[in-house]
Design a protein around this motif. Sequence first.
Motif, short mmCIF file in Angstrom:
data_model
loop_
_atom_site.label_atom_id
_atom_site.label_comp_id
_atom_site.label_asym_id
_atom_site.label_seq_id
_atom_site.Cartn_x
_atom_site.Cartn_y
_atom_site.Cartn_z
N GLU A 108 0.44 -1.17 -0.37
CA GLU A 108 0.14 -0.07 -0.30
C GLU A 108 1.17 1.21 0.35
N ARG A 109 1.70 0.94 0.56
CA ARG A 109 3.01 1.95 0.78
C ARG A 109 3.82 2.35 0.10
N LEU A 110 4.16 1.24 -0.75
CA LEU A 110 4.40 0.95 -2.09
C LEU A 110 3.44 2.10 -3.21
N THR A 111 2.51 2.21 -2.96
CA THR A 111 1.40 2.58 -4.27
C THR A 111 1.66 3.62 -3.93
N GLU A 112 1.36 4.06 -2.97
CA GLU A 112 1.57 5.60 -2.64
C GLU A 112 2.72 6.26 -2.97
N ILE A 113 4.51 5.72 -2.65
CA ILE A 113 5.38 6.16 -3.54
C ILE A 113 5.45 6.44 -4.70
N GLN A 114 4.17 5.46 -5.73
CA GLN A 114 4.59 5.39 -6.24
C GLN A 114 3.99 6.81 -6.97
N SER A 115 2.88 7.02 -6.28
CA SER A 115 2.05 7.88 -7.13
C SER A 115 2.37 9.45 -7.40
N SER A 116 3.39 9.18 -5.73
CA SER A 116 4.16 10.63 -5.12
C SER A 116 5.10 10.98 -6.35
N LEU A 117 5.74 9.71 -6.07
CA LEU A 117 7.04 10.17 -7.95
C LEU A 117 6.01 10.35 -8.83
N SER A 118 5.48 10.10 -9.25
CA SER A 118 4.58 10.31 -10.46
C SER A 118 4.96 9.70 -11.60
N VAL A 119 5.14 8.65 -11.46
CA VAL A 119 5.81 6.87 -12.14
C VAL A 119 4.35 6.30 -12.56
N GLU A 120 3.70 6.33 -11.87
CA GLU A 120 2.11 5.18 -12.32
C GLU A 120 1.85 5.17 -13.68
N ARG A 121 1.79 5.91 -14.04
CA ARG A 121 1.86 6.13 -15.81
C ARG A 121 2.88 6.15 -17.12
N GLU A 122 3.36 6.52 -16.76
CA GLU A 122 4.51 6.41 -17.46
C GLU A 122 5.16 5.38 -17.71
N VAL A 123 5.67 4.86 -16.58
CA VAL A 123 6.38 3.39 -16.46
C VAL A 123 5.41 2.38 -16.27
N GLU A 124 6.44 1.81 -17.71
CA GLU A 124 5.12 0.34 -18.12
C GLU A 124 5.88 -0.70 -16.81
N HIS A 125 6.60 -0.97 -16.32
CA HIS A 125 7.27 -1.67 -15.18
C HIS A 125 5.85 -1.75 -14.36
N VAL A 126 5.38 -2.92 -13.33
CA VAL A 126 4.71 -2.29 -12.61
C VAL A 126 6.09 -2.13 -11.55
N LEU A 127 5.42 -1.16 -10.14
CA LEU A 127 7.05 -0.68 -9.30
C LEU A 127 6.84 -2.18 -8.77
N ASN A 128 7.92 -2.55 -8.04
CA ASN A 128 8.51 -3.02 -7.23
C ASN A 128 9.44 -2.90 -6.39
N ARG A 129 9.03 -3.36 -5.01
CA ARG A 129 10.71 -2.82 -4.25
C ARG A 129 12.46 -3.39 -5.22
N ASP A 130 11.79 -3.93 -5.73
CA ASP A 130 13.44 -4.56 -6.29
C ASP A 130 13.87 -3.63 -7.60
N LEU A 131 12.73 -3.33 -7.94
CA LEU A 131 13.26 -2.11 -9.40
C LEU A 131 13.87 -0.89 -8.83
N SER A 187 12.05 3.67 -16.36
CA SER A 187 11.77 3.85 -17.74
C SER A 187 12.86 2.82 -19.09
N SER A 188 14.04 2.97 -18.40
CA SER A 188 15.06 1.57 -19.13
C SER A 188 14.94 0.77 -18.29
N PRO A 189 15.75 -0.47 -19.23
CA PRO A 189 16.14 -1.89 -18.53
C PRO A 189 17.20 -1.41 -17.65
#
Lengths: 190, 292
Positions: A108-131, A187-189
């Motif tokens: 849940e917190r990770l999703t919040e961070i993803q949203s705060s960082l504004s990376v949720e739409r542009e990034v193809e990968h699902v943001l996970n901890r490792d990435l 966004s990059s590998p």
Amino acid sequence: MPESFLPEITDEDIVARALEQKEAFGELVRRYQEKLSRYIRRLGVFRSEDVEDVLQNVFLSVYRNLNGFDRSLRFSSWIYRITHNEVMSFFRSRQARPEGYVIDESEERLTEIQSSLSVEREVEHVLNRDLLAAALAKLDPKYRDILVLRFFEEREYAEISDILKLPIGTVGTQINRAKKRLHDLLSSPL
Amino acid sequence: MQTDPHNMSSPRPSDNFAEKVLERIQEERVVPRPRWQFFVRENLPWVLLLACLVIGAAAAAAMMFAFANAGWKFRVLTHDSWLSFLIETAPFVWILIFIAVVAAVIENIRHTKTGYRYPFSTLLVLGLLGTLVGGALFYAAGIGKRVDEEIGPRFHLVRRTVAFQQQHLWTNPVRGLLAGEVVAVEDGGARFRLRTFDGTEWMVNGEDLNAQSRAVLTHVRFVRVVGVPLSTPDAGGATFQSCFVFPWELIEPMRIPLPSATNSDPLRTTECEGVRPYAFLKKLQSEFRYEE
């Protein structure tokens, strides 16, 4: 979290009390030990023994410098500043760099961070901890530290300004740059 | 979760961590540092800042003095171009000291308790304003001249005082420029002896001088002479044909009484016809104040 014995008293009042009565200092330690422990780990200190050593040094330094606490600052900003400096000293003394990054936030917190960082739409990968951890590890330390404070420690710009001793305008600029770099990295590998 | 390469245990500090910290404080006899140490640490940057401002203002005042006395009025006579003029007269030592001090002022403001909150541009403006305003006050109080004359010679390998520089520029007979002390005046200025700043004594013909030049010659001790060399010390003589005479002092031209019955603009001799730019020299002469 250790139970606070004096929940209704402000940090600043405890500082005044700790100057007269050493035991009151224990309350400050109880209030901040977990937050700072997490912050130290987020700055890249991995081993729990090292985290505890750094944390002990932080509190000893705080105790030594109690008379220098500037009441125009929030106590939390002051103690975060000392912690940041102590971690930098730790890396310098070991001639080491951060050992990597551990993201131990909840989904849940990770999703919040993803949203705060504004990376949720542009990034193809699902943001996970490792990435995120890998991307953070590749970031310039000055950007990494500021992102950690803003998005993981949830500090306001003015507090970050006081912690890192930067003008508020520079804090805003660096956060934007850091977000862009992080976005590019995600966004990059990796 | 990222693989842990260091076999980390729980991230939380131990439960009795606060007690451990207090025990360590007890064992190591850690005590809060006294207040005065923080007072000194907090105020030292202000003391250094003040010292830097004083040094910066002194350098700025010397810089202003050097610029004000660079001989702008006579630039056309002493130099062929603006560039050569600026290179020769710019007070580089003072400029460098000024820049270094402004940098030190900025650094000291940053080290004050809340100095880090200001962006570099603000600090730069504050540093420049502080030193320049201080410099202007020092300059107005005559400190710029004193700094240039008393401290300037210590940097003699790079540059000497403004006075030395101007004297050097005006000891150039080949270029038609002489300056120094009027030792004797004969026939109302038709001939005079001039001891230049390098110690050479020149016999100067003043027959071509107009009323203003002659008035300067008879009432001012140190003068600048524009003319034509007739013979130089290298060639075994030191004679000069003068065409214009100006006071040496630039900043506050004194009131010079004009003799009542003199030719205000005599015909020029062959030698003085070659002195250029004539219109400029005439205009320059009119800028000094004369009394009938």
